[in-house]
Design an enzyme around this catalytic site. Structure first.
Site, PDB file in Angstrom:
ATOM      1  N   ALA A  63      11.257  -0.404  15.541  1.00 34.09           N
ATOM      2  CA  ALA A  63      10.176  -0.385  14.648  1.00 34.09           C
ATOM      3  C   ALA A  63       8.953  -0.904  15.596  1.00 34.09           C
ATOM      4  CB  ALA A  63      10.191  -0.908  13.308  1.00 34.09           C
ATOM      5  N   GLY A 107      15.849  -1.251  15.493  1.00 32.24           N
ATOM      6  CA  GLY A 107      15.941  -0.016  14.671  1.00 32.24           C
ATOM      7  C   GLY A 107      16.554   1.077  15.642  1.00 32.24           C
ATOM      8  N   GLU A 110      19.982   0.727  15.341  1.00 31.15           N
ATOM      9  CA  GLU A 110      20.409   1.065  14.038  1.00 31.15           C
ATOM     10  C   GLU A 110      20.600   2.388  13.730  1.00 31.15           C
ATOM     11  OE1 GLU A 110      19.739  -2.061  10.728  1.00 31.15           O
ATOM     12  OE2 GLU A 110      17.483  -1.475  11.770  1.00 31.15           O
ATOM     13  N   GLU A 130      16.614  -9.136  15.317  1.00 34.52           N
ATOM     14  CA  GLU A 130      15.865  -9.341  14.156  1.00 34.52           C
ATOM     15  C   GLU A 130      15.704 -10.734  13.798  1.00 34.52           C
ATOM     16  OE1 GLU A 130      16.678  -4.973  14.091  1.00 34.52           O
ATOM     17  OE2 GLU A 130      17.776  -6.645  14.703  1.00 34.52           O
TER      18      GLU A 130
END
Length: 266
Positions: A63, A107, A110, A130
């Protein structure tokens, strides 16, 4: 720039297309990625998807820290709004191949975990940073990672947030293959077209069953597995496959002639 989708026959090539920002995901790109997965699901002429990044520096670094993460931190929306991009609760039962061409962080990591087959360039790096900025990998990773690789390795990746090279990611079981960067897309396309030659009904049934049965108690899972199996054994693709085997010829699967829509859930 954003998320693009092009075709190579029955193969969709979905790209993170923001190379100047290492393919970091804006809010709009999350929506576009979910829409791209839905397009592959709904288009009966598409059998397989490849997910990759534009440029040679990054697959996706997650992100955008100047837009997407602040929007979450300020409570402007809930991360569940990104479920389609993260393939949570997915009904896309066609194979998705990740072709990881560079940095695969946050992300991006992920989203890679939501794919079925993963091939990486030997220059790729992986990480979940993160915890270093006070957030967590809640785009499916808190659920998926310990189910895909050993617990100790998963926890080290999530807690420490260190980057690992492609060779280590392969050893951890995150990847199927590591290849020279110049051969990455070629390798992914070869794998994809091999899948196109398989029964669409069989591939969809395998993927749906694996996704839906993994959390059931074993005795319940065996019961539903038998129903999935019977559904496949009695489908037109199985009849054609057995005929082709007996006649020593390549099968012409009906699912590939009429499209690849997955069967209804049993």
């Amino acid at each position: 720039m954003g998320i693009t989708l092009e075709r190579d026959g029955a193969v969709a090539i979905i790209r993170f297309d923001r190379p100047d920002k290492l393919n970091a995901l804006t809010l709009a790109m999350y929506d576009e990625l979910g829409a791209a997965f839905a397009r592959v699901r709904d288009d009966d002429t598409l059998a397989v998807a490849i997910l990759t990044g534009s440029g040679d520096r990054a697959f996706c670094v997650g992100a955008d820290l100047t837009e997407s993460i602040p929007a979450l931190a300020e409570g402007r929306f809930d991360i569940s709004e990104w479920d389609a991009a993260h393939q949570k609760h997915t009904t896309l039962f066609k194979p998705v191949i990740a072709a990881v061409n560079g940095l695969c962080l946050g992300g991006g990591f992920e989203i890679m975990l939501s794919t079925d087959i993963r091939i990486a360039a030997d220059t790729a790096e992986f990480g979940l940073p993160e915890s270093g900025v006070g957030v967590v990998p809640a785009g499916g990773t808190l659920t998926r990672l310990t189910r895909q690789i050993p617990y100790a390795w998963a926890m080290e990746l999530m807690l420490l947030g260190d980057r690992i090279p492609a060779a280590q990611a392969l050893r951890y079981g995150l990847l199927n293959d590591v290849v020279p960067a110049a051969r990455l897309l070629e390798t992914a396309l070869d794998r994809a077209h091999r899948l196109v030659a398989k029964s669409g009904t069989a591939l969809a049934t395998i993927k749906e069953a694996v996704l839906r049965l993994g959390d059931l108690p074993q005795h319940q899972a065996f019961h539903h597995e038998a129903r999935y199996g019977q559904q496949a054994f009695t489908a037109p693709d199985a009849h054609e496959g057995l005929r082709a085997f007996a006649q020593r010829r390549p099968p012409r699967f009906p699912s590939r002639l009429r499209g690849t829509r997955p069967p209804e859930q049993v």
